[in-house]
Scaffold this active site. Structure first.
Site, short mmCIF file in Angstrom:
data_model
loop_
_atom_site.label_atom_id
_atom_site.label_comp_id
_atom_site.label_asym_id
_atom_site.label_seq_id
_atom_site.Cartn_x
_atom_site.Cartn_y
_atom_site.Cartn_z
N PHE A 312 0.79 -1.41 -0.09
CA PHE A 312 -0.47 -0.22 -0.14
C PHE A 312 1.08 1.21 0.13
O PHE A 312 1.94 0.98 0.52
CB PHE A 312 -0.71 0.11 0.89
N ASP A 313 0.29 2.57 -0.82
CA ASP A 313 0.76 3.46 -0.55
C ASP A 313 0.54 3.93 0.86
O ASP A 313 -0.59 3.82 1.05
CB ASP A 313 0.24 4.71 -1.57
N LYS A 314 0.83 5.21 0.90
CA LYS A 314 0.67 5.93 2.39
C LYS A 314 -0.60 6.86 2.38
O LYS A 314 -1.78 6.68 2.59
CB LYS A 314 0.98 6.04 3.60
#
Length: 636
Positions: A312-314
């Site tokens: 995941f990207d944040k």
């Protein structure tokens, strides 16, 4: 050619007519004991039923394809030659009726597409320079045109509001039924409905270039794309059908039993095998489209069902993607907290700073008090006068410069909030500390429960890669109990880590929303884009969560697993039917007409089984899961 086209266009009516003639034949034989009537009705049913099947077989042969229709054509001719008119009539009817059922049920599985297409805007109200309104076809609208949208009407284009305000139902694009308030400068999307108000919209994107147009295009492309299983079965059918033809020929020559050879042709039709996987694929993709999950093809279904690692990207993925007020604390001021927030929001409305905008959104005022004598102190904040009150809004330096006392306890609070990832804003009114506001990009409410369910469904590793600093990344990682957290990464470093996971044997899904995520989205086995992300992220992805609802990951992951399992069920049903028919033939219990009946029933069964996917819904527990519970899950 014209005659062939007419016959094929009326294939369904021919199937019905054939069925009626067969019913008449049985009535003539059993009720009137009229043998000639029986034969005439059966011969007529055989001939009219034979024509569309033979035409399809001929058309396939012209492109060098040995089709199922060819097997049936030869079988029917053989039965007709030996005088088994009832067998030939019943076989042609069952084959045509099976095709009719397939057509109707496949149309139902593609209902998501037809509904989307019907929702596409067809016309627009064009405003010229003189203010004259003209109703035009949507194809005549170009970027830059000024359009009028009235209450209850569809927005015909993607564009920007030039004049007016109103509330729009954006469910067709976002999947969310809540009304979205829009005014001058806000973007609007084609296919959305203006529930109240009147708007003048400047067109930016029209037709297929609109967000709604791209949704339709993506789903259409997805339903045409084939999965691995479909590709294998297509290749299998290509060789299987000629093999059955050869087997029937050999059996006929060796045994001199034409009836047996013809029966083998009928029983060997791989109809259920050929239709079973595509109907599952189309139904699965249709279910996703209905729930705001665009799955770009059957291949994606196969691969996503095997994913064991989610990356995941944040910002904008695990978090909301914009700063919001997380903490508000007041300090024994004579004014109420509500009044203090109103004064603060009035001052921040003068600023375009993201923190100021977060405070303004949080206050959600319709009317703001007048602000005078606003002064920006670079690197510190704002000074202003609001209805007679003198406000300082900014950081510690601003308040210290204004001789506002900050206690040791307050300093400790500030440090604690900052460690928790908050940006802090202090507000003093008339020289006295009044408010402390903590603002941060907050973790999505559904993130914790979604991640836990992904683990339960087979995800072995949950990883976060972000360009944000490691301390901020670790804070989010701890709250969500992620397996691995990497901060301070450039886009190429994110891609390198994805490659590293793939080299270790993992099937990787990358979930992101920004331009900087696009390389990793494209590189991962499955790229997943949030629907509110950038165009490049959406276009390079394999799956788009149109509602930008993080919880839809669970529905998408579960749906692909269920769809692949459904494909396997249909393959098992098809193969089992062929084995059953062969055993029945050897045992002497299966004949040509009864074999065709079982064959067509098996097609109906796999179609109905595939259609069950249209109603599939993964149960998602929306209850917030504590960090302790998540950590316990990891340790299991």
């Amino acid at each position: 050619m014209k005659t062939q086209r007419i016959i094929l266009q009326h294939k369904n009516q021919i199937a019905i007519a054939s069925g009626i003639l067969i019913a008449v034949a049985f009535a003539a034989k059993w009720l009137a004991h009229w043998q000639l009537g029986w034969q005439v009705a059966m011969v007529t049913a055989s001939i009219i039923g034979f024509l569309p099947i033979a035409i399809q077989a001929y058309q396939a042969l012209r492109v060098k394809v040995v089709s199922i229709e060819l097997l049936v054509t030869i079988a029917v001719l053989g039965a007709f030659v030996i005088g088994e008119y009832n067998e030939s009539a019943i076989v042609t009817f069952l084959f045509l009726f099976g095709a009719l059922l397939e057509q109707k049920t496949l149309e139902k599985t593609r209902s998501a597409i037809s509904q989307l297409t019907k929702m596409a805007p067809a016309s627009a109200l064009l405003l010229d320079e003189a203010g004259t309104i003209e109703k035009v076809d949507i194809d005549e609208v170009v970027a830059g045109d000024l359009l009028l949208v009235k209450t209850g009407a569809q927005v015909p284009v993607d564009g920007v509001i030039s004049e007016g305000r109103g509330h729009l139902n954006e469910a067709s694009v976002t999947g969310e039924a809540q009304m979205a308030a829009k005014s001058v400068g806000d973007k609007v999307f084609a296919g959305t409905i203006l529930e109240n108000g009147t708007l003048k919209v400047t067109a930016e994107k029209v037709g297929e270039d609109t967000t709604f147009g791209k949704i339709i295009e993506l789903v259409e492309e997805a339903q045409d794309a084939k999965s691995n299983a479909e590709g294998v079965i297509d290749k299998f059918a290509k060789y299987y059908t000629p093999a059955v033809l050869l087997l029937a020929l050999v059996v006929g020559v060796v045994t001199q039993d034409l009836r047996l050879a013809i029966t083998i042709l009928v029983l060997g039709c791989p109809g259920a095998l050929v239709i079973g996987v595509p109907v599952s694929s189309v139904a699965g993709i249709g279910n996703g489209a209905k729930n705001g999950i665009l799955i770009k093809g059957g291949q994606v279904l196969d691969t996503f069902s095997q994913v064991d690692t989610f990356v995941f990207d944040k910002t904008g993925t695990l978090t909301e993607g914009k700063p919001t007020v997380a903490v508000v604390r007041s300090y024994n001021h004579s004014l109420s907290e509500e009044k203090l927030l109103m004064l603060t929001a009035a001052v921040e409305r003068e600023s375009d700073h993201p923190l100021g905008q977060a405070i303004t959104r949080y206050a959600a005022l319709e009317n703001y008090p007048a602000v005078t004598e606003t002064k920006v102190i670079k690197g510190q904040g704002l000074m202003a006068s609001v209805t007679g009150y003198q406000l300082l809004v900014g950081n510690e330096k601003l308040l210290q410069a204004g001789n506002v006392q900050l206690s040791a306890a307050l300093q400790k609070e500030l440090s604690q909030l900052q460690r928790e990832g908050n940006s802090t804003v202090l507000i003093a009114v008339d020289g006295q500390l009044a408010l402390l506001i903590g603002i941060k990009d907050q973790i999505r409410k559904e993130a914790a429960s979604t991640l836990q369910q992904l683990r339960k469904m087979g995800a072995k590793q949950l990883v976060m890669l972000t360009g944000d600093n490691q301390a901020a990344a670790d804070l989010v990682g701890q709250q969500l109990a992620l397996n691995t957290v990497k901060g301070g990464l450039l886009p190429e470093e994110k891609s390198a880590y994805v490659r590293q996971l793939q080299a270790s044997g993992h099937k990787v899904a990358f979930v992101g929303d920004g331009v900087n995520d696009s390389p990793s989205i494209a590189l991962a086995d499955i790229g997943i884009a949030m629907g509110n992300g950038t165009d490049v992220a959406v276009e390079t992805s394999d799956i788009v969560l149109m509602q930008s609802n993080f919880a839809n990951l669970v529905q998408g992951y579960g749906l692909t697993k269920k769809t692949v399992a459904n494909m396997k069920e249909n393959i098992a049903i098809a193969v089992g039917t062929v084995l059953f028919l062969l055993i029945g033939l050897v045992a002497g219990y299966i004949y040509m007409a009864s074999g065709m009946l079982v064959h067509e029933l098996s097609i109906l069964v796999v179609v109905i089984n595939g259609m069950r996917l249209l109603g599939y819904r993964t149960k998602h527990d929306q209850v917030t899961v504590s960090e302790k519970d998540l950590t316990a899950t990891l340790l299991e």
